[in-house]
Design a protein around this motif. Structure first.
Motif, PDB file in Angstrom:
ATOM      1  N   TRP A  52       0.841  -1.201   0.000  1.00  0.00           N
ATOM      2  CA  TRP A  52       0.000   0.000   0.000  1.00  0.00           C
ATOM      3  C   TRP A  52       0.874   1.248   0.000  1.00  0.00           C
ATOM      4  CZ3 TRP A  52      -5.445   0.815   1.900  1.00  0.00           C
ATOM      5  CH2 TRP A  52      -6.235  -0.314   1.662  1.00  0.00           C
ATOM      6  N   ALA A  70      -1.580   8.484  -8.029  1.00  0.00           N
ATOM      7  CA  ALA A  70      -2.176   7.152  -7.856  1.00  0.00           C
ATOM      8  C   ALA A  70      -1.678   6.216  -8.952  1.00  0.00           C
ATOM      9  CB  ALA A  70      -3.706   7.262  -7.883  1.00  0.00           C
ATOM     10  N   GLY A  80      -3.262  -0.484  -2.879  1.00  0.00           N
ATOM     11  CA  GLY A  80      -4.130   0.322  -2.029  1.00  0.00           C
ATOM     12  C   GLY A  80      -3.383   1.544  -1.537  1.00  0.00           C
ATOM     13  N   THR A  81      -4.123   2.471  -0.939  1.00  0.00           N
ATOM     14  CA  THR A  81      -3.471   3.654  -0.378  1.00  0.00           C
ATOM     15  C   THR A  81      -4.211   4.169   0.848  1.00  0.00           C
ATOM     16  OG1 THR A  81      -2.553   5.841  -0.853  1.00  0.00           O
ATOM     17  CG2 THR A  81      -4.706   5.366  -1.816  1.00  0.00           C
ATOM     18  N   LEU A  83      -5.161   7.527   2.997  1.00  0.00           N
ATOM     19  CA  LEU A  83      -5.379   8.949   2.720  1.00  0.00           C
ATOM     20  C   LEU A  83      -5.679   9.628   4.044  1.00  0.00           C
ATOM     21  CD1 LEU A  83      -7.637   8.734  -0.470  1.00  0.00           C
ATOM     22  CD2 LEU A  83      -5.475   9.998  -0.330  1.00  0.00           C
ATOM     23  N   LEU A  99      -9.337  10.151  -3.264  1.00  0.00           N
ATOM     24  CA  LEU A  99     -10.187   8.958  -3.367  1.00  0.00           C
ATOM     25  C   LEU A  99     -10.566   8.684  -4.818  1.00  0.00           C
ATOM     26  CD1 LEU A  99     -12.667   9.216  -0.368  1.00  0.00           C
ATOM     27  CD2 LEU A  99     -11.180   7.283  -0.912  1.00  0.00           C
ATOM     28  N   ALA A 102      -7.588   7.422  -6.713  1.00  0.00           N
ATOM     29  CA  ALA A 102      -7.296   6.029  -6.341  1.00  0.00           C
ATOM     30  C   ALA A 102      -8.303   5.087  -6.991  1.00  0.00           C
ATOM     31  CB  ALA A 102      -7.325   5.887  -4.820  1.00  0.00           C
ATOM     32  N   GLU A 103      -9.556   5.463  -6.921  1.00  0.00           N
ATOM     33  CA  GLU A 103     -10.617   4.639  -7.529  1.00  0.00           C
ATOM     34  C   GLU A 103     -10.386   4.460  -9.019  1.00  0.00           C
ATOM     35  OE1 GLU A 103     -14.500   5.851  -5.069  1.00  0.00           O
ATOM     36  OE2 GLU A 103     -14.573   6.328  -7.196  1.00  0.00           O
ATOM     37  N   THR A 109      -8.803   1.808  -0.821  1.00  0.00           N
ATOM     38  CA  THR A 109      -8.562   3.029  -0.038  1.00  0.00           C
ATOM     39  C   THR A 109      -8.941   2.860   1.431  1.00  0.00           C
ATOM     40  OG1 THR A 109     -10.752   3.799  -0.747  1.00  0.00           O
ATOM     41  CG2 THR A 109      -8.845   4.637  -1.963  1.00  0.00           C
ATOM     42  N   PRO A 127     -14.976   5.648   0.831  1.00  0.00           N
ATOM     43  CA  PRO A 127     -13.750   4.845   0.691  1.00  0.00           C
ATOM     44  C   PRO A 127     -14.072   3.362   0.885  1.00  0.00           C
ATOM     45  CG  PRO A 127     -13.879   5.736   2.899  1.00  0.00           C
ATOM     46  CD  PRO A 127     -15.092   6.276   2.158  1.00  0.00           C
TER      47      PRO A 127
END
Ligand code: 13P
Length: 214
Positions: A52, A70, A80-81, A83, A99, A102-103, A109, A127
């Motif tokens: 991540w 991202a 993953g990340t 935030l 978000l 990332a999505e 997330t 998230p």
């Protein structure tokens, strides 16, 4: 229980922790992920551990010096990340943009929050997970599940009220299997931790203990 290990900017050997986490995850079937600094994502992902990012920017490609995109962390092997970690606070619009970025990239997330009110706000943004971490307990060695169980219970209730499918993680001072078990008993679906593993002489034995009770 999901065990997400944030290496922050600790001077640990990220690859060594990652290899230990991959071994323990393989041996036990537990879900363990490691979030190193951006510069170490590729070498950590190469160990085979779930990897991540600690943060991504909401920006896309372009004139955004210093941004961690991202798309770049996904290219490096992150899936993953985090935030809005307590040590990397963002404005609401930036959490939302992060978000969405990332999505769009297919990253999972976790939005972090200090308290149940912020958990409700974070969960509203949609998230995959939220994490409650009282800042005063971060790095303290005193587990949030023991020092402030109500904040964890209230965070779970707050998330459930606004966005029932969103799982809650808890973090701050988590370092043992008993802490993870207590977190599960409070209704969380995972833990977010750092110093207990990043500062350990033997990260593998800490990780084995962390996943031993659930
Ligand atoms: O901030 C944290 C994880 O993101 C918690 O840190 P500690 O596990 O060191 O308390």
């Amino acid at each position: 229980m999901f065990v997400l290990v944030n290496l922050k900017a600790y001077p640990c050997d990220a690859e060594r922790v990652a290899r230990a986490a991959a071994t323990v995850a393989d041996d036990t079937g537990a879900r363990i992920a490691v979030a190193p600094q951006a510069a170490h994502l590729e070498s950590v992902a190469a160990t085979g551990v779930e990897t991540w990012a600690q943060h991504v920017s909401g920006a896309g490609h372009g004139s955004h010096t210093g941004s961690t995109l991202a798309a770049a962390v996904a290219d490096a092997g992150a899936t993953g990340t985090l935030l809005n970690h307590s040590e990397k606070r963002l404005r609401l619009a930036d959490v939302d943009a992060g978000l969405r970025a990332a999505e769009d990239t297919g990253l999972e997330t976790v939005v972090c929050a200090n308290n149940p009110r912020q958990i409700a706000a974070a969960a509203t943004l949609g998230p995959d997970m939220v994490a409650v971490e009282p800042p005063e307990l971060i790095g303290s060695g005193t587990p949030v599940s023991r020092a402030d169980p109500d904040v964890v219970r209230e965070a779970v209730a707050a998330a459930d009220e606004v966005n029932p499918p969103v799982p809650v993680l808890c973090g701050a001072g988590i370092s043992t299997g008993a802490d993870v078990e207590a977190a599960a008993d409070l209704g969380t679906e995972g833990v977010l931790l750092a110093s207990g593993v990043a500062k350990a002489d033997d990260p593998e034995s800490v990780l084995r203990d962390l996943v031993s009770e659930v």
